[in-house]
Design a protein around this motif. Structure first.
Motif, PDB file in Angstrom:
ATOM      1  N   LEU A  16      26.269  13.350 -18.044  1.00 16.15           N
ATOM      2  CA  LEU A  16      25.863  14.167 -19.134  1.00 16.15           C
ATOM      3  C   LEU A  16      24.607  14.973 -18.851  1.00 16.15           C
ATOM      4  O   LEU A  16      24.885  16.307 -19.073  1.00 16.15           O
ATOM      5  N   ALA A  17      23.815  14.593 -18.210  1.00 17.77           N
ATOM      6  CA  ALA A  17      22.578  15.435 -17.821  1.00 17.77           C
ATOM      7  C   ALA A  17      23.098  16.520 -16.734  1.00 17.77           C
ATOM      8  O   ALA A  17      22.676  17.650 -16.968  1.00 17.77           O
ATOM      9  N   ASP A  18      23.942  16.330 -15.851  1.00 22.39           N
ATOM     10  CA  ASP A  18      24.391  17.360 -15.207  1.00 22.39           C
ATOM     11  C   ASP A  18      25.372  18.509 -15.754  1.00 22.39           C
ATOM     12  O   ASP A  18      25.147  19.754 -15.856  1.00 22.39           O
ATOM     13  N   GLN A  19      25.933  18.012 -16.929  1.00 27.10           N
ATOM     14  CA  GLN A  19      26.588  18.910 -17.691  1.00 27.10           C
ATOM     15  C   GLN A  19      25.528  19.898 -18.460  1.00 27.10           C
ATOM     16  O   GLN A  19      25.580  20.924 -18.831  1.00 27.10           O
ATOM     17  N   ILE A  20      24.715  19.184 -19.295  1.00 33.26           N
ATOM     18  CA  ILE A  20      23.603  19.954 -20.125  1.00 33.26           C
ATOM     19  C   ILE A  20      22.747  20.824 -19.215  1.00 33.26           C
ATOM     20  O   ILE A  20      22.624  21.908 -19.522  1.00 33.26           O
ATOM     21  N   LYS A  21      22.626  20.502 -17.808  1.00 30.36           N
ATOM     22  CA  LYS A  21      21.572  21.368 -16.877  1.00 30.36           C
ATOM     23  C   LYS A  21      22.708  22.698 -16.627  1.00 30.36           C
ATOM     24  O   LYS A  21      22.279  23.768 -16.511  1.00 30.36           O
ATOM     25  N   LEU A  22      23.983  22.656 -16.391  1.00 27.59           N
ATOM     26  CA  LEU A  22      24.765  23.512 -16.161  1.00 27.59           C
ATOM     27  C   LEU A  22      24.867  24.536 -17.404  1.00 27.59           C
ATOM     28  O   LEU A  22      24.922  25.519 -17.128  1.00 27.59           O
ATOM     29  N   LEU A  23      25.014  23.755 -18.568  1.00 29.11           N
ATOM     30  CA  LEU A  23      25.157  24.632 -19.840  1.00 29.11           C
ATOM     31  C   LEU A  23      23.689  25.359 -19.990  1.00 29.11           C
ATOM     32  O   LEU A  23      23.794  26.611 -20.377  1.00 29.11           O
ATOM     33  N   ALA A  24      22.698  24.685 -19.638  1.00 29.81           N
ATOM     34  CA  ALA A  24      21.443  25.368 -19.714  1.00 29.81           C
ATOM     35  C   ALA A  24      21.114  26.585 -18.814  1.00 29.81           C
ATOM     36  O   ALA A  24      20.200  27.376 -18.962  1.00 29.81           O
ATOM     37  N   ALA A  25      21.851  26.439 -17.780  1.00 24.70           N
ATOM     38  CA  ALA A  25      21.779  27.423 -16.791  1.00 24.70           C
ATOM     39  C   ALA A  25      22.648  28.717 -16.810  1.00 24.70           C
ATOM     40  O   ALA A  25      22.895  29.636 -16.006  1.00 24.70           O
ATOM     41  N   GLY A  26      23.515  28.650 -17.873  1.00 25.30           N
ATOM     42  CA  GLY A  26      24.230  29.715 -18.406  1.00 25.30           C
ATOM     43  C   GLY A  26      25.880  29.427 -18.269  1.00 25.30           C
ATOM     44  O   GLY A  26      26.624  30.317 -18.408  1.00 25.30           O
ATOM     45  N   GLY A  27      26.163  28.215 -17.895  1.00 28.61           N
ATOM     46  CA  GLY A  27      27.408  27.808 -17.618  1.00 28.61           C
ATOM     47  C   GLY A  27      28.206  27.788 -19.150  1.00 28.61           C
ATOM     48  O   GLY A  27      27.500  28.036 -20.292  1.00 28.61           O
ATOM     49  N   GLY A  28      29.369  27.880 -18.945  1.00 28.08           N
ATOM     50  CA  GLY A  28      30.319  27.841 -20.397  1.00 28.08           C
ATOM     51  C   GLY A  28      30.049  26.739 -21.267  1.00 28.08           C
ATOM     52  O   GLY A  28      30.269  25.770 -20.461  1.00 28.08           O
TER      53      GLY A  28
END
Length: 237
Positions: A16-28
């Motif tokens: 989950l932390a990885d998913q949130i990091k990706l989202l925060a970095a501009g991921g979809g």
């Protein structure tokens, strides 16, 4: 068993932390949405660990005359309050931090309020077992709400991390799916507690006086347990 559950939760939390990091970095959001069902598994596994007022729920339902449908509503009320309180604390953490939060993942003020209210419910059950008062239609849901005032620590961690990364919406969405998982586990506890009580009293239903004494006895003992645990927890803090 407990260690396995802890490791399982840790694996999901790191993902989950990885998913949130990706989202925060501009991921979809699409990838994050596809991960959300894991929140149900996460919540269900988390609710199997100690806490979450499972003992309170089981004790109350075993001692009351609540039916399965009402027991399920009580477990849903507990789950919804348990997770929602944690979300609200995280979102409103700045104004609440000096009032409610004592250490990471805890809210001592709300915990004491919850325990005190459950103590009142326990005393009411004892009073009713002695032949006074009667059950109320929405009593189970009220008990669930009171027990749920103790916030879910893991939801607090999830929300705090999501907020720190600037995507609080992701934390809220994952918390909602966690709520479903917690509700599933607590619903199983509720159903098993009610079936146990009904099976026990069924053995005596051909002897109405003994049945009445047994029912009142179970309710009285359950009330004493709730009240006793509430007093012990409040005074031991």
């Amino acid at each position: 068993m407990l260690q396995t559950l802890v490791e399982f939760q840790r694996t999901i939390y790191l993902a989950l932390a990885d998913q949130i990091k990706l989202l925060a970095a501009g991921g979809g959001w699409l990838a994050f949405f596809s991960f959300l069902p894991m929140g149900v598994v996460f919540g269900a596994a988390h609710a199997l660990t100690p806490g979450h007022s499972k003992a309170v729920l089981a004790t109350y339902l075993a001692g009351s005359d609540t039916k399965v449908s009402r027991g399920l509503l009580a477990s849903i009320a507990l789950s919804a309050t348990h997770v929602t309180i944690a979300v609200l604390i995280a979102v409103l953490s700045l104004p609440l931090v000096s009032l409610a939060l004592g250490s990471v993942g805890r809210a001592p003020l709300l915990e004491d309020v919850s325990r005190a209210l459950l103590g009142v419910i326990g005393a009411w059950m004892v009073w009713r077992a002695l032949g006074h008062g009667h059950s109320h239609k929405h009593e189970g849901e009220v008990v669930g709400f009171m027990a749920g005032l103790i916030p879910c620590p893991l939801t607090l961690f999830v929300m705090t991390f999501a907020i720190s990364r600037g995507v609080p919406g992701a934390g809220i969405l994952f918390a909602l799916t966690m709520m479903v998982g917690v509700a599933l586990t607590l619903s199983c506890v509720a159903v098993l507690s009610i079936l146990f009580r009904e099976r026990l009293v069924h053995l005596f239903d051909s002897r109405p006086r003994l049945f009445d004494l047994l029912s009142r006895g179970i309710e009285g003992v359950a009330g004493l347990v709730l009240a006793g645990v509430a007093v012990w927890q409040v005074t031991s803090n």
